[in-house]
Design an enzyme around this catalytic site. Structure first.
Site, short mmCIF file in Angstrom:
data_model
loop_
_atom_site.label_atom_id
_atom_site.label_comp_id
_atom_site.label_asym_id
_atom_site.label_seq_id
_atom_site.Cartn_x
_atom_site.Cartn_y
_atom_site.Cartn_z
N CYS A 128 0.85 -1.19 0.00
CA CYS A 128 0.00 0.00 0.00
C CYS A 128 0.89 1.24 0.00
O CYS A 128 1.79 1.36 0.83
CB CYS A 128 -0.91 0.00 1.22
SG CYS A 128 -1.86 1.53 1.41
N CYS A 131 0.09 3.42 3.72
CA CYS A 131 0.57 2.92 5.01
C CYS A 131 1.83 2.08 4.88
O CYS A 131 2.47 1.73 5.88
CB CYS A 131 -0.52 2.12 5.71
SG CYS A 131 -0.87 0.53 4.89
N CYS A 165 -7.21 3.15 3.16
CA CYS A 165 -6.14 4.14 2.91
C CYS A 165 -6.48 5.02 1.71
O CYS A 165 -6.21 6.22 1.71
CB CYS A 165 -4.81 3.43 2.68
SG CYS A 165 -4.21 2.50 4.12
N CYS A 298 6.48 41.72 -31.10
CA CYS A 298 6.38 41.83 -29.63
C CYS A 298 6.98 43.16 -29.17
O CYS A 298 8.07 43.54 -29.61
CB CYS A 298 7.12 40.65 -29.00
SG CYS A 298 7.34 40.78 -27.21
N CYS A 301 10.47 42.37 -27.09
CA CYS A 301 11.71 41.86 -27.71
C CYS A 301 11.68 41.91 -29.24
O CYS A 301 12.64 41.49 -29.87
CB CYS A 301 11.95 40.42 -27.26
SG CYS A 301 10.84 39.23 -28.04
N CYS A 314 4.97 34.89 -27.42
CA CYS A 314 6.12 35.39 -28.17
C CYS A 314 7.15 34.27 -28.32
O CYS A 314 7.44 33.54 -27.36
CB CYS A 314 6.74 36.58 -27.45
SG CYS A 314 8.16 37.26 -28.36
N CYS A 324 11.65 35.08 -24.63
CA CYS A 324 10.68 36.07 -24.16
C CYS A 324 9.47 35.37 -23.54
O CYS A 324 9.04 34.32 -24.01
CB CYS A 324 10.24 36.94 -25.32
SG CYS A 324 9.14 38.29 -24.84
N SER A 866 36.07 27.13 9.31
CA SER A 866 35.78 26.92 7.89
C SER A 866 35.80 25.42 7.60
O SER A 866 36.28 24.63 8.41
CB SER A 866 36.81 27.64 7.03
OG SER A 866 36.39 27.68 5.68
N GLU A 990 30.51 39.58 16.83
CA GLU A 990 31.24 39.33 15.59
C GLU A 990 32.23 40.46 15.39
O GLU A 990 31.94 41.61 15.71
CB GLU A 990 30.28 39.28 14.38
CG GLU A 990 29.40 38.06 14.35
CD GLU A 990 28.63 37.92 13.03
OE1 GLU A 990 28.94 38.67 12.09
OE2 GLU A 990 27.72 37.08 12.96
#
Length: 1016
Positions: A128, A131, A165, A298, A301, A314, A324, A866, A990
């Site tokens: 299933c 479940c 289910c 268009c 463009c 376009c 575009c 680091s 810091e």
């Protein structure tokens, strides 16, 4: 059609009689309706149609609810054909549906849902999908058909559920409220008793009725009138759409009789319209122009607008990288003009069309709860992660070595969590073992390493059953191996006969289509280096030929092309190979999708060297739009971009420096171990895989520094675009450029847009690490080739740093251990820190550089953490400030070198895990002078006059009364107390300096992170 579509289905009139139906294998006659299911091509990065006869299409099991929305090309069909397909969609492919009988009950044919089914389990093997429990043989089970995105060629696949289910997931699975058990395919074969039970469990859900007292006089009448008005409006629109469709098709039919294809092309050119490829597309454009007017370019463009179902799109490009995105239902037009020579044709003489606007059907969307088309989204979530109580669903677990539980107990635990036990490394998703076994690296563990399977500790099984953390977090916490890519999850169901698929793999391409979720560095390409570049092993000539080099130019190119809108992430590789002994030449090319084995290749033997060079240059120009010898590359729309991948001749040097190190070294053992740790190639690869870098198209250390800096510049542009609220097309353009420059492995997923600060910050961090890995790998490859020296000594010398082990019993070691112990922040309670080794370091030339700041007041010994992979770069080049090309995002106080006075704040940047618990951290003397104190983020590009550094004020600070001074340098080793500063966004202090000369590195500590086991 102008552009490829994301839609899963397609319909059109067959352009020829050459295509065969995938169902019945018979040919599909020209001009008849054919329907296609779009699948990912195994040969290139794109989709191809699997065509079917109209009647055969429905027999396969495809289910469509809204043909006008789900099917590409639907609106271009004749009106009657559109109605036929709508009717077939409603009835599951049948057209012989009768109306209601005289009593109006029971005589209407009920729709059978093709993508939902019922039946009896044929064995105990099915599971299933909700479940994750077994479905016993003979038990009633219900199915939802889906298409797996990684195996689309298999078509619709059953995903089985227990009836209870299924009922719980009804809405999620797209089983609409008006559906009931009787609509399920296979319902009629169930026993009468099971039918009755299922009808009760899965009835149609009627809308909530009003209580009698809620009715108000007149309301029902208004509702009836309103619905009638709406219905009349719909009928009127339907008539108008039919008339429009009939008119367009009448024009097309007459044009086909009166004009040749060349005539139609002339009409388009005369009206300043682009000429598309394909006869039907040309006819469509001419008919559209004649009925509605010639389309103007268009506005964004200047590209060509093209009708495509629900709007005009376009087809132009806003930049060389990005198409575009303009879409409109009301494009600007001008009058369609017929040239004089066409007016003599009888059809054009009598042609009179009243100029009109195109009518569009109302925007229909799939109702809530309606079944979604069976796309990638339809695949059950269990493919990627199981339910909370079954977190190991669809995973195969391998165990190695002696565990605290016996094998049966471990098996029971794994199965309880939804997983399965396997004894084969290459089938495993995960390996559970011990640190001792990993270190021993016996034959079985070698197989695990070769398959790149993660190894975790046995504690992982205990934590995963109770922890609220994600699977990935727990995997990182309990990781034991330095290798290992993303955990593989097997598909949820046996989705077809083993060894068979709907598409035959090419003989040229190697292996099946890669499954989504397959580990990302599983396939390792062995590169044979001869002359100036690596010979691609897929050519089969790596031992017999080399890449041609002429005039200092190596005839090898790796090209990339990313289009997020289309979802493509393509590569193209081109090489000119010359035989090692004879005068023989080949052109080898390979292409496909990055991070998958989708693609193919071709090897062509050429008659001569001159022919080979000419063919190579022709292909290069065809793919990029640039001449091979062009000095200034110009990116062209829809063309590839070259990646500066350095396949130098230094690979063998790297191998020499990583084989049997330490046998001849006279360095102290702790220093030897440190050098091995810093130059560990596997750790570098692992870091790249974490960032989804494609190790096949961009092997370790191969991307040039210049290209990384160009990627930084793009991220800076993204940050600027986001802050200025730039258009979506601009963000899209920058994202396409970034992913082309830095090849990423997204498998079958679309590359994600870089459209928020978090994604930019993540990519900045990735590039920071790539730069340091590039430095480390360059050091490995370069320098002395003295075979008499130990590899460790060779690498040590490259760092140009004097490293001495600090005596653990010395006073300075005691001070440093106290500094570690006292400044571990209370909120960083996931681990304790144990000092393994302390090294005193002196970088070559750094003390001289620091000399001017030695006299500056307020000098402190501070922490800087680091990743281990960054330390070759740090020790050889010092702590550096982010390059000018990098965006300022992610740096709270601008680009500088950051320090902390709480050890755990810096230790968090070491990126360790339970499986890899050793990290490196620095203690550096920072000349702070007059500090510019800040409580909130501020971009600092230049310090105020009289200030030498920035201090971000935290709520907690080391007790200043406990600080000590050593050689004029303050060591803030007091325990954390309240600073008295409450209106700050920082928990801890810091310190930032903006001049690299203000830093003098003093100590390097090897720390062990003792992670605490989760208690919940």
């Amino acid at each position: 059609m102008a552009e490829s579509s994301d839609k899963l289905y397609r319909v059109e009139y067959a352009k020829s009689g050459r295509a065969s139906c995938k169902k019945c294998k018979e040919s599909i006659p020209k001009d008849s309706i054919r329907m296609a299911f779009m699948v990912e091509s195994p040969m290139f990065d794109g989709k191809i149609p699997h065509w079917y006869h109209l009647s055969c299409f429905w027999k396969v099991g495809f289910s469509i609810w809204h043909p006008d929305v789900e099917v590409e090309g639907f609106s271009e069909l004749r009106w009657d054909d559109q109605q036929t397909i709508k009717k077939m969609a409603e009835t599951g492919g049948r057209t012989d549906v009768s109306g209601k009988g005289q009593d109006g009950v029971g005589s209407k044919t009920e729709k059978t849902l093709i993508d939902f089914g019922a039946g009896y389990a044929k064995s105990n093997r099915s599971t299933c999908k909700s479940c994750m429990e077994k479905i016993d043989k003979g038990q009633v089970r219900l199915s939802k058909k889906v298409v797996y995105p990684d195996k689309p060629q298999l078509g619709m696949v059953d995903c089985w559920y227990h009836p209870k289910c299924f009922v719980q997931k009804r809405e999620e699975l797209g089983f609409r409220p008006e559906f009931s058990a009787t609509h399920l395919m296979g319902f009629s074969v169930l026993t009468a008793e099971d039918q009755e039970t299922l009808k009760k469990q899965l009835p149609a859900i009627k809308g909530e009725r009003k209580r009698k007292g809620d009715e108000v006089d007149g309301i029902d009448e208004v509702t009836k009138k309103k619905s009638k008005k709406e219905k009349d409006k719909e009928i009127k629109l339907e008539k108008a759409l039919k008339a429009q469709n009939d008119l367009i098709w009448n024009v097309k039919d007459e044009l086909k009789k009166a004009c040749s294809t060349n005539d139609l092309k002339e009409l388009l050119i005369f009206n300043k319209q682009e000429v598309p490829s394909g006869e039907s597309a040309i006819l469509d454009r001419v008919a559209d122009g004649m009925v509605f007017g010639a389309l103007l370019p268009c506005e964004e463009c200047s590209g060509q607008l093209v009708f495509k179902g629900d709007a005009y799109y376009c087809t132009g490009d806003v930049t060389a990288w990005t198409k575009c995105m303009v879409k409109t239902q009301t494009p600007n037009r001008k009058e369609w003009v017929t040239p004089k020579e066409f007016r003599e044709i009888s059809y054009f003489k009598k042609l009179k069309i009243k100029k009109q606007d195109r009518i569009f059907p109302p925007e229909s969307s799939t109702p809530v709860g309606a079944a979604a088309p069976p796309s990638a989204a339809s695949a059950p979530a269990a493919v990627h992660s199981g339910p909370p109580d079954k977190p190991l669903s669809n995973m195969k677990i391998l165990t190695l070595g002696k565990l605290s539980q016996n094998k049966d107990e471990v098996k029971a635990t794994i199965e309880k969590l939804g997983g399965k036990l396997t004894g084969t490394a290459n089938k495993a998703s995960l390996c559970i073992s011990t640190k001792k076994e990993v270190d021993k690296l016996n034959k079985k563990m070698e197989e695990v390493k070769e398959a790149n399977i993660r190894v975790v500790s046995e504690d992982f099984l205990q934590d995963i059953s109770a922890s609220t953390k994600s699977l990935q977090e727990l995997l990182s916490t309990h990781l034991l191996s330095p290798w290992g890519a993303e955990v593989k999850v097997e598909p949820v169901e046996a989705v077809g006969p083993k060894g068979k698929s709907g598409a035959a793999p090419s003989k040229k391409s190697k292996g099946p289509v890669k499954e989504e979720g397959t580990n990302k560095s599983e396939k390792r390409m062995k590169l044979t280096l001869k002359g100036g570049a690596a010979v691609d092993p897929d050519s089969g000539l790596e031992h017999n030929a080399h890449v041609l080099e002429k005039g200092g130019k190596v005839f090898s190119a790796t090209l990339g092309l990313v289009d997020i809108v289309k979802g493509t992430n393509s590569y193209y590789k081109l090489q000119l190979l010359e035989d090692d002994k004879e005068s023989r030449y080949w052109i080898f090319r390979s292409w496909g999708r990055v991070g998958t084995v989708i693609g193919s290749n071709k090897l062509e033997q050429m008659p001569s060297k001159e022919d080979a060079i000419e063919h190579f240059m022709k292909l290069y120009e065809e793919k990029t739009g640039n001449a091979w010898h062009s000095k200034n590359f110009t990116k062209h729309p829809k063309k590839f971009y070259p990646l500066e991948i350095d396949y130098g001749q230094d690979e063998e040097a790297v191998k020499k420096l990583t084989v049997n190190p330490g046998t001849k070294s006279k360095l102290p053992k702790p220093v030897q171990n440190l050098i091995k740790m810093i130059f560990d190639v596997e750790s570098m690869k692992k870091a790249m895989v974490e960032y989804e870098i494609d190790l096949q198209k961009m092997p370790l250390g191969k991307l040039s520094k210049r290209q990384i800096q160009a990627a930084y510049s793009i991220l800076s542009e993204v940050q600027q675009a986001l802050s200025q609220g730039s258009s979506d097309s601009h963000i899209l353009d920058l994202s396409n450029r970034f992913y082309t420059l830095i090849p990423h492995d997204f498998g079958m997923k679309k590359p994600p847009l870089l459209n928020n600060a978090n994604s930019v910050q993540a990519k900045v961090e990735m590039l920071d690490n790539l730069l340091d890995i590039e430095v480390a790998y360059s050091l490995l490859r370069g320098g002395s080739d003295d075979s008499s020296k130990d590899p460790i000594d060779v690498n040590y010398e490259k760092l140009k740093t004097d490293i001495k082990v600090v005596d653990k019993d010395s006073e300075e070691a005691e001070i440093i251990r106290k500094y570690v112990k006292n400044t571990h922040a209370t909120t960083h309670n996931a681990y304790d820190l144990e000092v393994v080794d302390i090294f005193k370091i002196e970088r070559e030339g750094e003390s001289q550089r620091y000399k001017p700041f030695k006299q500056l007041h307020n000098r402190r010994l501070l922490w800087h953490g680091s990743r281990t992979t960054n330390f070759a770069g740090i020790l050889s080049q010092g702590l550096r400030i982010a390059p000018p090309e990098a965006p300022v995002t992610g740096y709270m106080f601008g680009k500088g070198i950051y320090f902390a006075d709480m050890v755990s704040k810096s230790a968090n940047y070491c990126h360790t895990s339970q499986g890899d618990p050793i990290g490196l951290i620095l203690l550096g003397e920072a000349a702070l002078g007059n500090m510019y104190e800040l409580k909130h983020a501020r971009h600092i590009s230049k310090l105020p006059k009289g200030k030498h550094s920035v201090k971000g004020l935290g709520k907690t600070t080391p007790d200043p009364s406990a600080s000590i001074t050593v050689d004029g340098v303050e060591v803030p080793l007091g325990t954390g107390i309240s600073s008295g500063v409450n209106d700050t966004c920082l928990l801890y202090n810091e310190y930032i300096v903006y001049d690299i000369a203000q830093v003098h590195l003093k100590y390097l500590l090897k720390l062990k992170f003792n992670f605490k086991t989760s208690l919940w």
